[in-house]
Design a protein around this motif. Sequence first.
Motif, PDB file in Angstrom:
ATOM      1  N   GLU A  45      34.665  55.871  29.733  1.00 30.97           N
ATOM      2  CA  GLU A  45      33.854  54.782  30.244  1.00 30.97           C
ATOM      3  C   GLU A  45      32.750  54.448  29.249  1.00 30.97           C
ATOM      4  OE1 GLU A  45      34.463  52.950  32.931  1.00 30.97           O
ATOM      5  OE2 GLU A  45      36.205  54.178  33.375  1.00 30.97           O
ATOM      6  N   ASP A  57      25.859  46.855  29.728  1.00 29.42           N
ATOM      7  CA  ASP A  57      25.475  45.913  30.768  1.00 29.42           C
ATOM      8  C   ASP A  57      24.790  44.703  30.152  1.00 29.42           C
ATOM      9  OD1 ASP A  57      24.965  44.666  33.129  1.00 29.42           O
ATOM     10  OD2 ASP A  57      23.459  46.094  33.827  1.00 29.42           O
ATOM     11  N   PRO A 109      29.186  40.105  34.736  1.00 39.39           N
ATOM     12  CA  PRO A 109      30.421  40.888  34.857  1.00 39.39           C
ATOM     13  C   PRO A 109      31.532  40.405  33.921  1.00 39.39           C
ATOM     14  CG  PRO A 109      29.810  39.913  36.980  1.00 39.39           C
ATOM     15  CD  PRO A 109      28.788  39.503  35.982  1.00 39.39           C
ATOM     16  N   ASN A 141      30.657  41.821  30.540  1.00 38.09           N
ATOM     17  CA  ASN A 141      30.803  43.282  30.581  1.00 38.09           C
ATOM     18  C   ASN A 141      32.261  43.686  30.415  1.00 38.09           C
ATOM     19  OD1 ASN A 141      28.068  43.503  31.041  1.00 38.09           O
ATOM     20  ND2 ASN A 141      28.270  43.954  33.212  1.00 38.09           N
ATOM     21  N   LEU A 142      33.160  43.054  31.165  1.00 39.13           N
ATOM     22  CA  LEU A 142      34.583  43.382  31.085  1.00 39.13           C
ATOM     23  C   LEU A 142      35.176  43.001  29.734  1.00 39.13           C
ATOM     24  CD1 LEU A 142      35.707  42.316  34.660  1.00 39.13           C
ATOM     25  CD2 LEU A 142      35.681  44.636  33.731  1.00 39.13           C
ATOM     26  N   THR A 143      34.764  41.861  29.211  1.00 44.63           N
ATOM     27  CA  THR A 143      35.285  41.402  27.922  1.00 44.63           C
ATOM     28  C   THR A 143      34.874  42.348  26.798  1.00 44.63           C
ATOM     29  OG1 THR A 143      35.224  39.117  28.701  1.00 44.63           O
ATOM     30  CG2 THR A 143      35.326  39.442  26.337  1.00 44.63           C
ATOM     31  N   ASP A 192      33.962  45.487  27.132  1.00 41.78           N
ATOM     32  CA  ASP A 192      34.622  46.759  27.389  1.00 41.78           C
ATOM     33  C   ASP A 192      36.065  46.737  26.873  1.00 41.78           C
ATOM     34  OD1 ASP A 192      34.605  49.428  28.729  1.00 41.78           O
ATOM     35  OD2 ASP A 192      36.131  48.477  29.993  1.00 41.78           O
ATOM     36  N   GLY A 193      36.792  45.663  27.161  1.00 38.99           N
ATOM     37  CA  GLY A 193      38.165  45.533  26.667  1.00 38.99           C
ATOM     38  C   GLY A 193      38.217  45.507  25.149  1.00 38.99           C
ATOM     39  N   VAL A 204      41.217  40.260  28.973  1.00 33.60           N
ATOM     40  CA  VAL A 204      40.422  40.739  30.101  1.00 33.60           C
ATOM     41  C   VAL A 204      39.564  39.602  30.660  1.00 33.60           C
ATOM     42  CG1 VAL A 204      38.544  42.301  30.755  1.00 33.60           C
ATOM     43  CG2 VAL A 204      40.417  43.132  29.357  1.00 33.60           C
ATOM     44  N   GLY A 205      38.999  38.810  29.775  1.00 32.08           N
ATOM     45  CA  GLY A 205      38.198  37.672  30.223  1.00 32.08           C
ATOM     46  C   GLY A 205      39.028  36.638  30.973  1.00 32.08           C
ATOM     47  N   TYR A 252      39.992  38.109  34.419  1.00 32.46           N
ATOM     48  CA  TYR A 252      38.841  38.092  35.314  1.00 32.46           C
ATOM     49  C   TYR A 252      38.525  36.657  35.755  1.00 32.46           C
ATOM     50  CZ  TYR A 252      34.101  38.602  37.102  1.00 32.46           C
ATOM     51  OH  TYR A 252      32.992  38.570  37.896  1.00 32.46           O
ATOM     52  N   ARG A 290      42.923  39.225  43.851  1.00 38.29           N
ATOM     53  CA  ARG A 290      43.182  40.163  42.761  1.00 38.29           C
ATOM     54  C   ARG A 290      44.611  40.667  42.911  1.00 38.29           C
ATOM     55  NH1 ARG A 290      39.468  44.960  40.416  1.00 38.29           N
ATOM     56  NH2 ARG A 290      40.878  45.393  38.719  1.00 38.29           N
TER      57      ARG A 290
END
Length: 146
Positions: free
Chosen positions: A16, A20, A24, A27-29, A31-32, A85-86, A89, A98
């Motif tokens: 992980e 931040d 969101p 954050n996900l983009t 992270d990916g 990921v973007g 999402y 989802r």
Amino acid sequence: MASGSVSGSLSSPKVEVIIDTGNPFLNLTVDGFLKIGAVAVTRSVAEDTYNILRKGSVSSNDFEKTLKKMCKEGAYWGAIAGVYVGMEYGSERILGTRDWKNATLGGALTGALASAVSNNKADKIAIDAITGAAIATAAEFINYLT
């Protein structure tokens, strides 16, 4: 006759990285990008290490070439993952659900975008969109099964 059984489970380690940005989607983009970029860098290092060991000698040129390849592969695959990921999402937020359809849409849009950026013709862009959708959907179904 004697019998026995073996039981167990196989699980992958979780890594992980928490960044931040307050959003969101971002954050996900990010992270990916970081996770898949790190995988691409690792693959590049392993491949070049094998080639150097096979050759039997190391030069500064080999090191420089490996470093450039690591950066290029990490940035390319990280960007593809970030876009996917973007997109997934974003489609989840737009569709309000989802499910596997988000993966399909995200894969198709990512495949088409990556192909279009490479200045491909319309037929190749369509094929890459279909390929992206198929891979993303299959990954989603496999993930659902495990």
